[in-house]
Design an enzyme around this catalytic site. Structure first.
Site, short mmCIF file in Angstrom:
data_model
loop_
_atom_site.label_atom_id
_atom_site.label_comp_id
_atom_site.label_asym_id
_atom_site.label_seq_id
_atom_site.Cartn_x
_atom_site.Cartn_y
_atom_site.Cartn_z
NE ARG A 189 -36.47 4.32 8.00
CZ ARG A 189 -37.38 3.75 8.80
NH1 ARG A 189 -37.00 3.13 9.90
NH2 ARG A 189 -38.67 3.81 8.49
NE ARG A 190 -39.33 10.80 7.26
CZ ARG A 190 -40.61 11.03 7.50
NH1 ARG A 190 -40.97 12.14 8.15
NH2 ARG A 190 -41.53 10.15 7.13
CB SER A 206 -17.23 14.95 -10.13
OG SER A 206 -16.00 15.10 -10.80
CG HIS A 230 -12.10 12.19 -12.43
ND1 HIS A 230 -13.40 12.50 -12.04
CD2 HIS A 230 -11.38 13.32 -12.21
CE1 HIS A 230 -13.45 13.74 -11.61
NE2 HIS A 230 -12.23 14.27 -11.70
CB CYS A 285 -17.28 18.11 -5.99
SG CYS A 285 -16.63 19.04 -7.38
#
Length: 282
Positions: A137-138, A184, A224, A157
């Site tokens: 899980r790493r 973003s 956005h 980003c």
């Protein structure tokens, strides 16, 4: 119809109808004419793509599969931060006179770290674990390195990938799943481009590790639509949608470092008209 189209249209409608505006706020991005680039945004968008059922190329307009793959390989395979190693011009705005984007993206993936098993960079560590310890899980990468941010021409980003392997009932091969974390995203310019890039990456890593490609989960903190993109988005999501194309990856390649952009292709990719001259906020 294409599931990728449905996900994209639903996301855009949700942003337009339920998002919040940054108009009047102090914002960093601006247009080429110097005007502030405002957005309508949604926080915490999560999209899921089942790569075992469909390759997520939208059909509303064409996404350049080979160019998107080329940029992904520039970062993940070449581990380069110089635009002279890249065929497209998407990074030209952020490169210095020598073509460097600073200690960003590929640079960070190429830094070697000390592990118990020896010195490896992050990509080689992922491949090592997928082959030797697949249920760990790493298994993840992170290129948002704070001590180097001041030497990056653009902060990352898409900054982190987390890989997770499952065993589906009735299947001999393991299934490779992944989460792409993005702080973003400019939805019009980059959403499907990024989805396609990391879908290709999952397919490539699955193949070289003798697994099946599973789910790609895309988490976007700030999704956005820029003010000057709103009319384009409204026209785009109203378009006719077509069935998803069929994706092909060269089955002969078993070494991640041998893949090229020419090892990916699609059949029956029918799309709407391309949108050209999209203004990009900088």
């Amino acid at each position: 119809m294409s599931m990728a189209d449905k996900i994209f249209v639903d996301m855009c409608r949700d942003i337009l109808e339920n998002g919040t505006s940054t108009e009047g706020e102090k914002v960093r991005p601006h247009w080429e004419d110097g005007t502030p680039a405002y957005t309508i945004k949604k926080f915490g968008v999560v999209n899921r793509y089942d790569l075992s059922k469909e390759f997520p190329l939208i059909t509303l307009r064409r996404t350049a599969l080979k160019s998107a793959t080329d940029e992904m390989l520039w970062i993940w395979q070449q581990k380069s931060n110089n635009i002279h190693d890249l065929h497209s011009h998407v990074w030209d705005e952020w490169a210095d006179e020598n073509g460097s984007i600073g200690k960003a993206y590929g640079y960070q993936l190429g830094v070697k770290h000390q592990y118990k098993e020896g010195m490896m960079d992050q990509v080689d560590r992922v491949i090592y674990d997928l082959k030797n310890n697949p249920f760990s899980r790493r298994i993840l990468t992170n290129i948002y390195v704070h001590e180097d941010l001041h030497e990056m021409n653009l902060y990352p980003c898409a900054y982190s990938m987390t890989f997770n392997v499952t065993q589906k009932k009735g299947e001999d091969k393991l299934t490779l799943n992944a989460i792409l974390n993005q702080r973003s995203q400019d939805v019009l310019a980059a959403n499907n481009w990024n989805v396609v890039q990391y879908a290709v990456l999952v397919h490539m890593l699955a193949q070289v590790c003798d697994m099946n490609a599973g789910e790609l989960v895309h988490v976007i903190a700030d999704a956005h639509i820029y003010d000057r993109h709103i009319p384009v988005i409204k026209e785009l999501i109203a378009r006719e949608q077509y069935p998803a194309p069929t994706f092909h990856l060269n089955p002969e390649i078993r070494d991640f470092y041998k893949f090229t952009r020419n090892d990916v292709s699609v059949e029956n990719y029918v799309t709407g008209e391309q949108i050209i001259n999209i203004p990009i906020a900088i």
